[in-house]
Design an enzyme around this catalytic site. Structure first.
Site, mmCIF file in Angstrom:
data_model
loop_
_atom_site.group_PDB
_atom_site.id
_atom_site.type_symbol
_atom_site.label_atom_id
_atom_site.label_comp_id
_atom_site.label_asym_id
_atom_site.label_seq_id
_atom_site.Cartn_x
_atom_site.Cartn_y
_atom_site.Cartn_z
ATOM 1 N N CYS A 204 -40.312 -20.173 27.689
ATOM 2 C CA CYS A 204 -39.155 -20.742 28.387
ATOM 3 C C CYS A 204 -38.792 -19.895 29.610
ATOM 4 C CB CYS A 204 -37.989 -20.903 27.421
ATOM 5 S SG CYS A 204 -36.681 -21.995 28.041
ATOM 6 N N HIS B 111 -40.046 -23.710 23.055
ATOM 7 C CA HIS B 111 -39.852 -22.554 22.186
ATOM 8 C C HIS B 111 -40.710 -22.683 20.930
ATOM 9 C CE1 HIS B 111 -36.326 -20.343 23.944
ATOM 10 N NE2 HIS B 111 -36.256 -21.466 24.631
ATOM 11 N N GLU C 148 -41.530 -20.477 18.836
ATOM 12 C CA GLU C 148 -41.058 -19.663 17.712
ATOM 13 C C GLU C 148 -40.160 -20.459 16.773
ATOM 14 O OE1 GLU C 148 -37.918 -18.757 20.929
ATOM 15 O OE2 GLU C 148 -39.978 -19.483 20.765
#
Length: 227
Positions: free
Chosen positions: A99, A199, A201
């Site tokens: 990002c 994202h 994660e």
């Protein structure tokens, strides 16, 4: 052989959740996470790969532009992460920008950003969501990202209001969303320099999203073995 060390950058305070999830992902694939904050002295840190995490908008002064919005900038973090990116580039360390990290990678190469995406979105929702409700279209079949994800399209999340505009030197666009907004860039001439606008994660329950971290760790391990 010792585990490769993956530096994970972030602000001085906060962003605990995203940094923890990145650490979980790199541990998953056998690496040792190293959290780095603006107060740390980079010249004392030794690492084999880098993840530049998401967060506040990049200060437009870094790409010679006037501010068009009034978010909360973090100049200390900008300085830290530009230093880490430059170190990674100079030492040919594998680098994953997430990002804001992808945006800062682009800026470090002389590129610029859209500061507000509202007018750019016609087909996709302006809503922020950690859920994989948006579509990533892989634009280059021979890209490293295509090799990692093993699919021409993937579901991604969206937690950003800025994105890449003018492309930085040496980077190529390898992924876009349905509004043609840049979602992924990489340097085809480097071993592993990749920036993703979403994202991953928050999506480590999806195997192909975990594989972004797997590929980073594998490259870090290979580089470590060569040294």
């Amino acid at each position: 052989m010792a585990k490769p060390v993956i530096a994970i950058t972030g602000p001085e305070r906060g962003a605990f959740g995203p940094r923890l999830l990145v650490a979980v992902a790199v541990r998953w694939y056998g690496a040792k996470p190293l959290q780095i904050r603006p107060s740390d002295k980079i010249d004392t840190k030794i690492f084999d790969g880098v993840v530049i995490t998401g967060g506040h908008d990049v200060d437009p002064v870094l790409y010679a532009a006037k501010s068009e919005v009034h978010p909360k900038y973090d100049p200390a973090r900008d300085e830290l992460e530009m230093t880490v990116i430059n170190k990674a580039e100079a030492e040919a360390l594998p680098l994953l920008g997430i990002c804001r990290g992808a945006q800062l990678l682009n800026v470090s190469r002389g590129g610029s950003l859209f500061q507000q995406l509202t007018e750019q979105r016609q087909l996709t929702s302006k809503r922020w969501t950690v859920l994989p409700l948006k579509t990533l279209c892989l634009t280059e079949p021979d890209s490293r990202l295509q090799t990692i994800l093993q699919t021409p399209k993937a579901r991604i999340n969206s937690l950003h209001n800025q994105a890449i505009d003018r492309l930085g030197k040496g980077l190529r666009v390898v992924g876009r969303d349905l509004d043609n907004i840049v979602q992924a860039v990489e340097d085809p001439d480097r071993d592993f320099v990749l920036g993703v606008q979403w994202h991953p994660e928050f999506l480590i329950f999806i195997r192909r999203q975990r594989h972004l971290f797997k590929a980073l760790v594998e490259r870090a391990r290979q580089r470590q073995a060569r040294d």
